[in-house]
Design a protein around this motif. Structure first.
Motif, PDB file in Angstrom:
ATOM      1  N   PHE A  36      20.808 -25.073   3.446  1.00  0.00           N
ATOM      2  CA  PHE A  36      20.487 -24.184   4.572  1.00  0.00           C
ATOM      3  C   PHE A  36      21.776 -23.576   5.154  1.00  0.00           C
ATOM      4  O   PHE A  36      21.832 -22.376   5.440  1.00  0.00           O
ATOM      5  CB  PHE A  36      19.720 -24.942   5.673  1.00  0.00           C
ATOM      6  N   GLU A  37      22.804 -24.423   5.318  1.00  0.00           N
ATOM      7  CA  GLU A  37      24.078 -23.909   5.836  1.00  0.00           C
ATOM      8  C   GLU A  37      24.709 -22.907   4.870  1.00  0.00           C
ATOM      9  O   GLU A  37      25.295 -21.902   5.279  1.00  0.00           O
ATOM     10  CB  GLU A  37      25.041 -25.072   6.081  1.00  0.00           C
ATOM     11  N   GLY A  66      13.832 -19.578  13.293  1.00  0.00           N
ATOM     12  CA  GLY A  66      12.443 -19.651  12.855  1.00  0.00           C
ATOM     13  C   GLY A  66      12.130 -20.777  11.907  1.00  0.00           C
ATOM     14  O   GLY A  66      10.991 -20.915  11.466  1.00  0.00           O
ATOM     15  N   MET A  67      13.149 -21.586  11.583  1.00  0.00           N
ATOM     16  CA  MET A  67      12.938 -22.567  10.515  1.00  0.00           C
ATOM     17  C   MET A  67      12.908 -24.025  10.972  1.00  0.00           C
ATOM     18  O   MET A  67      12.811 -24.923  10.146  1.00  0.00           O
ATOM     19  CB  MET A  67      13.998 -22.381   9.434  1.00  0.00           C
ATOM     20  N   VAL A  68      13.018 -24.270  12.304  1.00  0.00           N
ATOM     21  CA  VAL A  68      12.963 -25.645  12.841  1.00  0.00           C
ATOM     22  C   VAL A  68      14.069 -26.519  12.225  1.00  0.00           C
ATOM     23  O   VAL A  68      13.830 -27.650  11.765  1.00  0.00           O
ATOM     24  CB  VAL A  68      11.578 -26.300  12.624  1.00  0.00           C
ATOM     25  N   LEU A  69      15.283 -25.973  12.195  1.00  0.00           N
ATOM     26  CA  LEU A  69      16.424 -26.718  11.657  1.00  0.00           C
ATOM     27  C   LEU A  69      16.905 -27.774  12.633  1.00  0.00           C
ATOM     28  O   LEU A  69      16.578 -27.746  13.821  1.00  0.00           O
ATOM     29  CB  LEU A  69      17.556 -25.739  11.333  1.00  0.00           C
ATOM     30  N   THR A  70      17.705 -28.705  12.148  1.00  0.00           N
ATOM     31  CA  THR A  70      18.290 -29.721  13.024  1.00  0.00           C
ATOM     32  C   THR A  70      19.361 -29.086  13.907  1.00  0.00           C
ATOM     33  O   THR A  70      19.979 -28.083  13.555  1.00  0.00           O
ATOM     34  CB  THR A  70      18.949 -30.850  12.209  1.00  0.00           C
ATOM     35  N   ASN A  71      19.600 -29.713  15.046  1.00  0.00           N
ATOM     36  CA  ASN A  71      20.582 -29.182  15.992  1.00  0.00           C
ATOM     37  C   ASN A  71      21.977 -29.099  15.395  1.00  0.00           C
ATOM     38  O   ASN A  71      22.743 -28.197  15.710  1.00  0.00           O
ATOM     39  CB  ASN A  71      20.612 -30.048  17.259  1.00  0.00           C
ATOM     40  N   ASP A  72      22.342 -30.053  14.526  1.00  0.00           N
ATOM     41  CA  ASP A  72      23.722 -29.982  14.024  1.00  0.00           C
ATOM     42  C   ASP A  72      23.911 -28.869  12.992  1.00  0.00           C
ATOM     43  O   ASP A  72      25.033 -28.395  12.804  1.00  0.00           O
ATOM     44  CB  ASP A  72      24.262 -31.348  13.548  1.00  0.00           C
ATOM     45  N   ILE A  73      22.847 -28.429  12.371  1.00  0.00           N
ATOM     46  CA  ILE A  73      22.981 -27.216  11.548  1.00  0.00           C
ATOM     47  C   ILE A  73      23.073 -25.989  12.453  1.00  0.00           C
ATOM     48  O   ILE A  73      23.938 -25.126  12.272  1.00  0.00           O
ATOM     49  CB  ILE A  73      21.796 -27.078  10.567  1.00  0.00           C
ATOM     50  N   GLY A 125      21.396 -30.882   0.518  1.00  0.00           N
ATOM     51  CA  GLY A 125      21.364 -31.047   1.966  1.00  0.00           C
ATOM     52  C   GLY A 125      22.264 -30.097   2.722  1.00  0.00           C
ATOM     53  O   GLY A 125      22.217 -30.038   3.955  1.00  0.00           O
ATOM     54  N   THR A 126      23.088 -29.336   2.027  1.00  0.00           N
ATOM     55  CA  THR A 126      23.933 -28.315   2.683  1.00  0.00           C
ATOM     56  C   THR A 126      23.425 -26.899   2.384  1.00  0.00           C
ATOM     57  O   THR A 126      24.086 -25.920   2.743  1.00  0.00           O
ATOM     58  CB  THR A 126      25.414 -28.409   2.241  1.00  0.00           C
TER      59      THR A 126
END
Lengths: 191, 191
Positions: free
Chosen positions: B158-159, B180-187, B155-156
């Motif tokens: 992408f970061e 371009g990847m539709v990540l969550t706002n907190d990422i 879960g980390t």
């Protein structure tokens, strides 16, 4: 007995969306079969990761023996799903038998091609919204409407996969699997 | 010219951590070589996804010709990295040449085994914290200390991958790829 999932993999499928979904469903104890549209040999995905399916789709004798069918995105992979008569027939059959049909990113365009779930709620990769004229297009990260579950892109795949677990298994299993993956709080808050 | 990354893949590597990292780095234009520890044949990962490396690690002639070495987690895969004399030597060489050494989940235990970065800041999969007695263990999702970049789990990832992009390329590219990847706002907020 654990439920079973037919996961379609094509040349050009998005490898993150494929791997996250398969892995999360297996962590939840689901029996996932990765079926290669072009055969059982290793398939070149959208960013050149090479994934070997478990089996060729055409070699599965009872293709309707699963509880769900799941399609990853990737433009070329989704195009292959939308233009394969076999995949199109499977989408219709799973949909009509009220089994779960799940698709993410570009793959919901294969649902359009199959002509199923018309006027239903759906989502996709954001730039593809204009293609869904016959649907109630949603901008949510995951949309569940009846037996159709759709999502938006690589960054929504954990939510997509966990939503499939919630649909096929239960919320306790979903939370347990999510808790082992060090997800962000805003993903955990959606469960 | 784009920078290059040596990505190590082993039997038992975590397939989400592998695929997300490789894919995101390639989206950023980095030249990623997926090197198989056990050879170039398809390798069985931790949840039975089968990934074919680009090349066998042992067949790469100049193994120090990359700008970074990156190791995915998965308990068995990380154990293989920690016990491979070749991988251990590569970790020492990349570290001493001030090239980026990046590891996620269980893979930072291979950094312990190599005896590098002692007293430095580091993180890992949460349950492994007690192994890092000779380090300044952090509970952050990504830790960058000098040329060592570590992170915690699927879960980390992408970061983790975006942090590698920021380190090797630049923040503009990092934001473009993330967008371009539709990540969550907190990422997205961490970039």
């Amino acid at each position: 007995m654990a439920k079973s999932v037919l996961f379609l993999l094509s040349e050009g499928s998005e490898e993150m969306e494929s791997t996250i979904t398969i892995d999360v469903l297996r962590r939840a104890g689901l029996n996932v079969t990765v079926a290669g549209l072009q055969g059982a040999q290793p398939l070149l995905c959208s960013r050149n990761v090479v994934i070997k399916p478990d089996v060729a789709l055409e070699d599965i004798k009872d293709k309707l023996a699963f509880d769900a069918i799941v399609l990853p995105g990737g433009n070329d992979g989704a195009h292959n799903f939308a233009t394969s008569p076999l995949v199109q027939q499977l989408l219709k059959d799973y949909y009509n038998e009220k089994k779960l049909v799940a698709a993410i990113c570009a793959a919901p365009t294969a649902i359009i091609a199959a002509g199923i779930h018309k006027n239903g709620k759906i989502t996709s990769y954001p730039t593809l919204e204009e293609k869904f004229t016959d649907y109630q297009y949603q901008q949510d990260r995951v949309v569940v409407d009846g037996n159709v579950l759709t999502s938006r892109g690589p960054g929504t795949t954990f939510e997509f996969a966990l939503s499939i677990v919630k649909y096929l298994v239960d919320i306790e299993t979903t939370k347990k699997v999510a808790g082992g993956m060090v997800l962000t709080n805003d993903i955990l808050a959606t469960l």
